[in-house]
Design a protein around this motif. Structure first.
Motif: not given
Length: 363
Positions: A3, A80, A84-85, A88, A124, A127
């Motif tokens: 990640d 990020v 991750l976003i 998602y 997220a 972080r």
């Protein structure tokens, strides 16, 4: 899982951590695979409780170990979104489509993550929060206090995974603290482990499993499995008492003990499956689509004899993990799991590409 973390040269990778990631993601798959068996088997319920007692705290700890609290750079901030976003949003959309196709109903609400996707949002938030938390004295103590205090506030719930982010914050922060203070190297924690230490570690895990099985009815009455999720407020766990925070502290302590025992048993050397630990995000995001038909069809209910089917499910979990970590799967699903998004940023270079998987760190 791989990640959004600061890249390092591939030569700097330590096999132990990739071995640990692979073993941990097997536990994730196993926990989800065996869940339907828990309705018919106390042994399956005990195994389920043992796995859930520490497997997600372990992921949080390893994620923190490979995270930086330095002032965010533009590239790290952009990752990020890309790491991750964006996955998602992509997989939340896919789950919405799947659920509509299967049930004819859907609840399109990005604020309420589907199934396992909560961990992406929690990462997220980890972080974003870490550079601020690292400014404080005794950040691990602060994270622990925040985790315990959050359970007293019913207004903190699963929306955008906030309750789990706060609940698991001590594990993530401790992971960062261990790396920041070079504890692993200074104490020689990756050095050769004597046989007695491995025996003790195996005994701790086996003993926890035995206790889970012997007192399984008690744990069910206490809703222990739900406590392990770090989602609900204490009042929603039938513990609207001042001492409820002590229960969370005990659960956190238990997770630390089980994580330590688990990590003692992880091989330090390169193995035939070490490289698979570099692609666990693929397993994490894709395994639910593999398991969903089995969970929904009812084929995992009423299986006998259970002493045969529990090992079968365990072996199947390892096979699923290995298959989803393989190069062909990564090649096919890379646009979904590791999307390139140059169009999203004013500086297109921020989203144009990513380092090879072998050069990234994370659980």
């Amino acid at each position: 899982m791989t990640d959004a973390v600061t890249p390092i040269p591939a030569t700097a990778r330590v096999p132990f951590w990739d071995n640990a990631r692979f073993a941990a993601i097997v536990l994730v798959v196993l926990g989800h695979a065996i869940q339907r068996l828990t309705y018919d088997s106390d042994a399956a319920e005990a195994l389920y409780l043992l796995v859930y007692a520490f497997h997600m705290p372990l992921f949080a700890l390893v994620s923190g170990y490979f995270s930086s609290a330095a002032e965010p750079t533009r590239r790290r901030m952009a990752r990020v979104f890309t790491d991750l976003i964006a996955p998602y949003v992509i997989f939340e959309t896919l789950w919405t489509i799947v659920q509509f196709a299967v049930t004819g109903r859907t609840n399109l609400d990005p604020a309420q993550p589907s199934w396992t996707l909560w961990f992406l949002l929690a990462l997220a938030l980890f972080r974003v929060a870490l550079p601020y938390l690292a400014l404080l004295r005794a950040p691990v103590v602060w994270a622990l206090a925040i985790s315990v205090a959050a359970g007293y506030l019913p207004s903190i719930d699963s929306t955008f995974s906030v309750s789990r982010f706060l609940g698991l914050l001590p594990f993530f922060t401790l992971g960062w603290w261990l790396r920041e203070h070079d504890v692993v190297a200074r104490l020689g924690l990756l050095a050769s482990r004597p046989v007695w230490m491995r025996v003790v570690a195996a005994g701790i895990l086996a003993g926890a499993g035995v206790l889970a099985f012997v007192f399984v009815d008690t744990w069910q009455d206490l809703r222990l499995g739900t406590w392990f999720f770090f989602v609900d407020a204490y009042v929603d766990l039938d513990a609207p008492h001042w001492w409820a925070g002590a229960v969370r502290l005990a659960i956190i302590a238990l997770a630390f003990v089980l994580m330590a025992a688990f990590l003692v048993l992880i091989p330090r050397r390169e193995t035939r499956w070490t490289h698979l630990g570099r692609s666990t995000l693929y397993v994490y995001l894709l395994h639910t689509f593999v398991l969903y038909p089995f969970r929904q069809s009812g084929v995992l209910r009423g299986l006998e004899p259970m002493w045969v089917w529990i090992p079968v499910v365990m072996l199947a979990s390892v096979a699923i993990t290995a298959a989803l970590s393989s190069r062909p799967v990564r090649r096919v699903f890379r646009p979904l799991v590791e999307p390139r998004m140059p169009w999203l940023f004013r500086d297109r270079a921020l989203g144009a590409g990513r380092e090879p998987a072998a050069a990234r760190r994370g659980p």
